[in-house]
Scaffold this motif. Structure first.
Motif, PDB file in Angstrom:
ATOM      1  N   ILE A 122      45.677  34.116  41.407  1.00 27.61           N
ATOM      2  CA  ILE A 122      46.196  34.858  41.722  1.00 27.61           C
ATOM      3  C   ILE A 122      46.742  34.192  42.785  1.00 27.61           C
ATOM      4  N   PRO A 123      47.964  34.315  42.992  1.00 21.17           N
ATOM      5  CA  PRO A 123      48.771  33.762  44.222  1.00 21.17           C
ATOM      6  C   PRO A 123      48.838  35.442  45.283  1.00 21.17           C
ATOM      7  N   PHE A 124      48.898  34.705  46.694  1.00 21.93           N
ATOM      8  CA  PHE A 124      49.328  35.882  47.622  1.00 21.93           C
ATOM      9  C   PHE A 124      49.242  34.902  49.271  1.00 21.93           C
ATOM     10  N   VAL A 125      49.533  35.737  49.802  1.00 18.64           N
ATOM     11  CA  VAL A 125      49.944  35.547  51.796  1.00 18.64           C
ATOM     12  C   VAL A 125      49.960  36.624  52.172  1.00 18.64           C
ATOM     13  N   PHE A 126      49.568  36.201  52.957  1.00 20.26           N
ATOM     14  CA  PHE A 126      48.603  37.039  54.601  1.00 20.26           C
ATOM     15  C   PHE A 126      49.637  36.913  54.831  1.00 20.26           C
ATOM     16  N   SER A 127      50.255  37.892  55.507  1.00 21.90           N
ATOM     17  CA  SER A 127      51.206  38.347  56.451  1.00 21.90           C
ATOM     18  C   SER A 127      50.872  39.036  58.296  1.00 21.90           C
ATOM     19  N   TYR A 128      51.864  39.360  58.529  1.00 20.57           N
ATOM     20  CA  TYR A 128      51.186  39.945  59.963  1.00 20.57           C
ATOM     21  C   TYR A 128      50.447  41.080  60.136  1.00 20.57           C
ATOM     22  N   GLY A 129      49.971  40.979  60.827  1.00 19.29           N
ATOM     23  CA  GLY A 129      48.512  41.820  60.603  1.00 19.29           C
ATOM     24  C   GLY A 129      47.160  41.790  60.542  1.00 19.29           C
ATOM     25  N   TYR A 130      47.751  40.334  60.201  1.00 20.54           N
ATOM     26  CA  TYR A 130      46.152  40.153  59.666  1.00 20.54           C
ATOM     27  C   TYR A 130      45.395  38.310  60.402  1.00 20.54           C
ATOM     28  N   GLU A 131      46.224  38.338  61.509  1.00 18.98           N
ATOM     29  CA  GLU A 131      46.676  36.764  61.899  1.00 18.98           C
ATOM     30  C   GLU A 131      44.984  36.988  63.022  1.00 18.98           C
ATOM     31  N   ASN A 132      44.600  35.786  62.955  1.00 15.44           N
ATOM     32  CA  ASN A 132      43.084  35.223  64.077  1.00 15.44           C
ATOM     33  C   ASN A 132      42.254  36.380  64.053  1.00 15.44           C
ATOM     34  N   SER A 133      42.061  36.573  62.272  1.00 10.80           N
ATOM     35  CA  SER A 133      40.820  37.895  62.000  1.00 10.80           C
ATOM     36  C   SER A 133      39.604  37.656  60.550  1.00 10.80           C
ATOM     37  N   ASN A 134      38.704  38.136  60.687  1.00  4.25           N
ATOM     38  CA  ASN A 134      38.187  37.616  59.243  1.00  4.25           C
ATOM     39  C   ASN A 134      38.703  39.017  58.195  1.00  4.25           C
ATOM     40  N   VAL A 135      38.748  38.874  57.215  1.00  8.34           N
ATOM     41  CA  VAL A 135      38.799  39.804  56.254  1.00  8.34           C
ATOM     42  C   VAL A 135      38.263  39.303  54.783  1.00  8.34           C
ATOM     43  N   ASP A 136      37.537  40.819  53.880  1.00  9.84           N
ATOM     44  CA  ASP A 136      36.868  40.470  52.712  1.00  9.84           C
ATOM     45  C   ASP A 136      38.002  40.899  51.675  1.00  9.84           C
ATOM     46  N   TYR A 137      38.164  40.346  51.095  1.00 17.33           N
ATOM     47  CA  TYR A 137      38.879  39.691  49.922  1.00 17.33           C
ATOM     48  C   TYR A 137      38.463  39.856  48.631  1.00 17.33           C
ATOM     49  N   CYS A 138      38.941  41.274  47.176  1.00 12.38           N
ATOM     50  CA  CYS A 138      38.590  41.214  46.699  1.00 12.38           C
ATOM     51  C   CYS A 138      38.954  41.633  45.573  1.00 12.38           C
ATOM     52  N   LEU A 139      39.019  41.099  43.890  1.00 13.51           N
ATOM     53  CA  LEU A 139      39.087  41.495  42.999  1.00 13.51           C
ATOM     54  C   LEU A 139      38.922  41.686  41.849  1.00 13.51           C
ATOM     55  N   GLU A 140      38.862  42.591  41.334  1.00 11.70           N
ATOM     56  CA  GLU A 140      38.210  43.704  40.382  1.00 11.70           C
ATOM     57  C   GLU A 140      39.626  44.013  39.166  1.00 11.70           C
ATOM     58  N   VAL A 141      38.511  43.818  37.782  1.00  8.73           N
ATOM     59  CA  VAL A 141      39.296  43.243  36.801  1.00  8.73           C
ATOM     60  C   VAL A 141      38.370  44.273  35.858  1.00  8.73           C
ATOM     61  N   VAL A 142      40.130  44.936  34.919  1.00 11.56           N
ATOM     62  CA  VAL A 142      39.430  45.812  34.543  1.00 11.56           C
ATOM     63  C   VAL A 142      40.252  44.953  32.777  1.00 11.56           C
ATOM     64  N   PRO A 143      39.473  45.237  31.771  1.00  9.76           N
ATOM     65  CA  PRO A 143      40.912  45.708  30.538  1.00  9.76           C
ATOM     66  C   PRO A 143      40.944  46.213  29.307  1.00  9.76           C
ATOM     67  N   VAL A 144      42.566  46.074  29.394  1.00  8.93           N
ATOM     68  CA  VAL A 144      43.390  47.705  29.006  1.00  8.93           C
ATOM     69  C   VAL A 144      44.134  47.238  27.986  1.00  8.93           C
ATOM     70  N   ASN A 145      43.995  47.965  26.694  1.00  8.82           N
ATOM     71  CA  ASN A 145      45.210  47.963  25.737  1.00  8.82           C
ATOM     72  C   ASN A 145      44.660  49.361  24.887  1.00  8.82           C
ATOM     73  N   ALA A 146      46.574  49.972  25.115  1.00  5.61           N
ATOM     74  CA  ALA A 146      46.971  50.927  24.970  1.00  5.61           C
ATOM     75  C   ALA A 146      46.231  51.354  23.356  1.00  5.61           C
ATOM     76  N   ALA A 147      46.954  50.208  22.451  1.00  5.10           N
ATOM     77  CA  ALA A 147      46.932  50.694  21.020  1.00  5.10           C
ATOM     78  C   ALA A 147      45.962  50.003  20.539  1.00  5.10           C
ATOM     79  N   ASP A 148      44.324  49.340  21.342  1.00  2.48           N
ATOM     80  CA  ASP A 148      43.424  49.445  20.800  1.00  2.48           C
ATOM     81  C   ASP A 148      42.602  49.946  22.182  1.00  2.48           C
ATOM     82  N   PRO A 149      42.019  50.711  21.892  1.00  7.59           N
ATOM     83  CA  PRO A 149      41.156  50.975  23.879  1.00  7.59           C
ATOM     84  C   PRO A 149      40.710  50.160  23.019  1.00  7.59           C
ATOM     85  N   ILE A 150      39.664  49.660  25.455  1.00  2.64           N
ATOM     86  CA  ILE A 150      38.671  48.452  25.423  1.00  2.64           C
ATOM     87  C   ILE A 150      38.014  50.129  26.176  1.00  2.64           C
ATOM     88  N   GLU A 151      36.530  50.124  26.127  1.00  3.22           N
ATOM     89  CA  GLU A 151      35.681  50.729  27.027  1.00  3.22           C
ATOM     90  C   GLU A 151      35.029  49.319  27.966  1.00  3.22           C
TER      91      GLU A 151
END
Length: 167
Positions: free
Chosen positions: A110-139
């Motif tokens: 997953i590409p990403f860029v931190f822009s101004y507003g985050y300079e010289n700071s610590n960040v907690d970066y999280c990605l949450e994954v959710v599977p989806v398929n409208a034609a064949d629903p997933i729970e």
């Protein structure tokens, strides 16, 4: 009379079955597949530094802990939060075309860029994954382990460098 009762019972069961199928078809009720995915950010590592306004790649490993396969026509949505705040300007990233069999893992970039507003700071970066398929629903049966997080330092350089970069 016994044959009549058997015929009557058969007709009642047939009618009930038709009514149930019709109800399901009209209301869109379909069987759902169950999935149990887990996510872990594998790069950059915890406490790494990234440069302000410089693209970097987050590698997130998704493991299928369930008994059903994630199919190539399913979609994975990756929801991004930084310091607990959902990034509303991008809502989520999607990935399709990748099958993950039960018990197997796949790493996504997953590409990403931190822009101004985050300079010289610590960040907690999280990605949450959710599977989806409208034609064949997933729970998803266990959302508790669908989020991978990493603590990063965004190096913005000195004030003089930033002023020179803007000139």
């Amino acid at each position: 009379p016994e044959m009549y009762n058997l015929l009557k019972l058969y007709l009642m069961k047939t009618c009930l079955t038709l009514v149930l199928f019709s109800f399901c078809a009209l209301t869109g009720v379909t069987a759902q597949r169950t999935m149990d995915l887990a996510a872990e950010i594998v790069a950059p590592t915890y406490n790494s530094s990234v440069q302000l306004n410089s693209p970097f790649t987050i590698s997130i490993e998704v493991t299928n802990q369930g008994s059903e396969n994630l199919h190539a026509n399913d979609t994975l949505r990756f929801y991004l939060t930084v310091n607990g705040v959902t990034m509303t300007n991008m809502e989520y990233f999607t990935r399709t075309g990748q099958q993950i069999n039960a018990g197997e893992s796949e790493t996504f970039q997953i590409p990403f860029v931190f822009s101004y507003g985050y300079e010289n700071s610590n960040v907690d970066y999280c990605l949450e994954v959710v599977p989806v398929n409208a034609a064949d629903p997933i729970e998803e049966t266990n959302m508790a382990d669908n989020k991978g997080c990493v603590f990063l330092y965004v190096d913005g350089g000195s004030t003089a460098q930033r002023t020179m970069d803007l000139a």
